[in-house]
Design a protein around this motif. Structure first.
Motif, PDB file in Angstrom:
ATOM      1  N   THR A   1      42.657  34.651  46.074  1.00  0.00           N
ATOM      2  CA  THR A   1      43.591  33.781  45.329  1.00  0.00           C
ATOM      3  C   THR A   1      44.428  34.626  44.362  1.00  0.00           C
ATOM      4  O   THR A   1      45.579  34.301  44.102  1.00  0.00           O
ATOM      5  CB  THR A   1      42.832  32.684  44.562  1.00  0.00           C
ATOM      6  OG1 THR A   1      41.887  33.294  43.679  1.00  0.00           O
ATOM      7  CG2 THR A   1      42.119  31.721  45.492  1.00  0.00           C
ATOM      8  N   ASN A   2      43.867  35.709  43.826  1.00  0.00           N
ATOM      9  CA  ASN A   2      44.654  36.566  42.935  1.00  0.00           C
ATOM     10  C   ASN A   2      45.831  37.186  43.678  1.00  0.00           C
ATOM     11  O   ASN A   2      46.936  37.274  43.146  1.00  0.00           O
ATOM     12  CB  ASN A   2      43.786  37.696  42.354  1.00  0.00           C
ATOM     13  CG  ASN A   2      43.264  37.360  40.972  1.00  0.00           C
ATOM     14  OD1 ASN A   2      42.858  36.218  40.734  1.00  0.00           O
ATOM     15  ND2 ASN A   2      43.253  38.309  40.061  1.00  0.00           N
TER      16      ASN A   2
ATOM     17  N   SER B   1      42.919  31.068  40.851  1.00  0.00           N
ATOM     18  CA  SER B   1      43.724  31.942  39.998  1.00  0.00           C
ATOM     19  C   SER B   1      44.829  31.126  39.358  1.00  0.00           C
ATOM     20  O   SER B   1      45.397  30.235  39.996  1.00  0.00           O
ATOM     21  CB  SER B   1      44.372  33.067  40.812  1.00  0.00           C
ATOM     22  OG  SER B   1      43.382  33.789  41.509  1.00  0.00           O
TER      23      SER B   1
ATOM     24  N   GLY C   1      36.699  41.668  42.830  1.00  0.00           N
ATOM     25  CA  GLY C   1      36.048  41.690  41.528  1.00  0.00           C
ATOM     26  C   GLY C   1      36.679  42.761  40.657  1.00  0.00           C
ATOM     27  O   GLY C   1      37.651  43.415  41.068  1.00  0.00           O
TER      28      GLY C   1
ATOM     29  N   GLY D   1      36.022  33.318  39.263  1.00  0.00           N
ATOM     30  CA  GLY D   1      35.048  33.073  40.331  1.00  0.00           C
ATOM     31  C   GLY D   1      33.813  32.477  39.685  1.00  0.00           C
ATOM     32  O   GLY D   1      33.231  33.077  38.777  1.00  0.00           O
TER      33      GLY D   1
HETATM   34  C1  BTN Z   1      34.225  40.145  38.271  1.00  0.00           C
HETATM   35  O1  BTN Z   1      34.210  41.255  38.804  1.00  0.00           O
HETATM   36  O2  BTN Z   1      33.259  39.708  37.631  1.00  0.00           O
HETATM   37  C2  BTN Z   1      35.439  39.262  38.400  1.00  0.00           C
HETATM   38  C3  BTN Z   1      35.349  38.388  39.614  1.00  0.00           C
HETATM   39  C4  BTN Z   1      36.565  37.484  39.809  1.00  0.00           C
HETATM   40  C5  BTN Z   1      36.527  36.752  41.131  1.00  0.00           C
HETATM   41  C6  BTN Z   1      37.629  35.758  41.255  1.00  0.00           C
HETATM   42  S1  BTN Z   1      37.392  34.623  42.572  1.00  0.00           S
HETATM   43  C7  BTN Z   1      39.011  34.017  42.374  1.00  0.00           C
HETATM   44  C8  BTN Z   1      39.901  35.202  42.071  1.00  0.00           C
HETATM   45  N1  BTN Z   1      40.367  35.792  43.309  1.00  0.00           N
HETATM   46  C9  BTN Z   1      39.864  37.004  43.498  1.00  0.00           C
HETATM   47  O3  BTN Z   1      40.065  37.721  44.492  1.00  0.00           O
HETATM   48  N2  BTN Z   1      39.066  37.343  42.476  1.00  0.00           N
HETATM   49  C10 BTN Z   1      39.026  36.316  41.464  1.00  0.00           C
END
Ligand code: BTN
Length: 273
Positions: free
Chosen positions: A36-37, A80, A64, A151
């Motif tokens: 979504t990012n 996002s 992440g 997430g």
């Molecule tokens: C972390 O590393 O803790 C951050 C994780 C973030 C995950 C979310 S899921 C929705 C959005 N799209 C992604 O690809 N990553 C974030």
């Protein structure tokens, strides 16, 4: 609701749960996306407005922090937001704290023990429940937009977690043993988020960082912080007024850290917790 009956999560459920004025007014909802990012960035590049929401039931290349991948099976909340706040009134590095606080405030309606771990993680009983991936685009010294990716392991069953994540991660479903309405939870998150964003220009960051600290699980604990400059071990004594992590090492020296990953080595608590 049994695990088999996945909670309904379509545009209709989402729209009827959103009580915000700006966040989530435009929704891009998909059954599956790479990330979504990634899509939010592409949309922001084409001029998509402040508050647009990109959400997907699954992600095939969920991202992440620090280049890690994010496991995103069905049942989670993977979304996002595109943010274009008035940067003359808001310090960009405060956005992750605002997001974390909004998520923890919304989750506390479901479960009390959700805590924040600096700078961007959500934990319950030392297992990861969610995380925030903040990305931005600047031209020269001017920010154009922020992508705030959240997430949250909502309705994930134990058997949806890969073996290596089982000791490290949890979900609201695993903790509560019941399905949670993701539409209602998302509606609450965005409402808290919008309220905090609207409050900020008048009251500044201090009330936000103070509330954030009340939910922190690491203050007073002996921690190991992986920073770009190396590993620092010590007691997490406080956050600075701007949100930097303050670690006191065994020689008594205070390190102010603005970027890193925190691992708890003990869970000694202080009056903060
Ligand atoms: C972390 O590393 O803790 C951050 C994780 C973030 C995950 C979310 S899921 C929705 C959005 N799209 C992604 O690809 N990553 C974030």
């Amino acid at each position: 609701m049994g695990r088999e009956e996945v909670d309904p999560f379509g545009e209709q459920e989402l729209r009827s749960s959103l009580k915000t004025e700006q966040l989530g007014k435009t929704i891009y909802l998909y059954p599956s996306l790479e990330s979504t990012n990634l899509l939010a960035k592409q949309l922001a590049e084409k001029g998509e407005k402040h508050g647009a929401l990109v959400i997907s039931e699954t992600q095939t290349k969920g991202q992440g922090r620090l280049g890690r991948s994010w496991h995103s099976p069905p049942g989670g909340l993977w979304f996002s937001l595109i943010l274009r706040p008035d940067f003359s009134k808001l310090m960009p590095q405060h956005l992750t704290f605002i997001a974390g606080l909004a998520v923890v405030q919304a989750c506390s309606k479901i479960i009390h023990s959700v805590s924040l771990r600096w700078p961007n993680d959500l934990y319950v009983e030392n297992k990861k429940l969610g995380g925030i991936l903040t990305e931005s685009r600047a031209k020269g010294d001017r920010f154009e937009y922020f992508i705030m990716g959240i997430g949250l392991n909502v309705n994930l069953a134990e058997n949806q977690l890969p073996e290596e994540l089982k000791p490290l991660a949890t979900s609201l479903y695993i903790l509560k043993k019941e399905q949670i309405s993701r539409a209602a939870l998302l509606g609450d998150i965005l409402l808290h988020w919008e309220k905090i964003l609207n409050h900020y220009p008048h009251h500044g960051f201090a009330p936000i960082v103070n509330s954030w600290k009340k939910h922190a699980d690491f203050l007073g604990a002996f921690v190991k912080v992986d920073t770009p400059a190396g590993i620092i071990k010590g007691t997490a004594v406080d956050l600075s007024p701007s949100g930097a992590l303050m670690i006191q090492d065994q020689s008594g020296l205070i390190h102010e850290i603005s970027c890193g990953d925190v691992r708890l080595l003990s869970i000694v608590r202080t009056p903060h917790s």
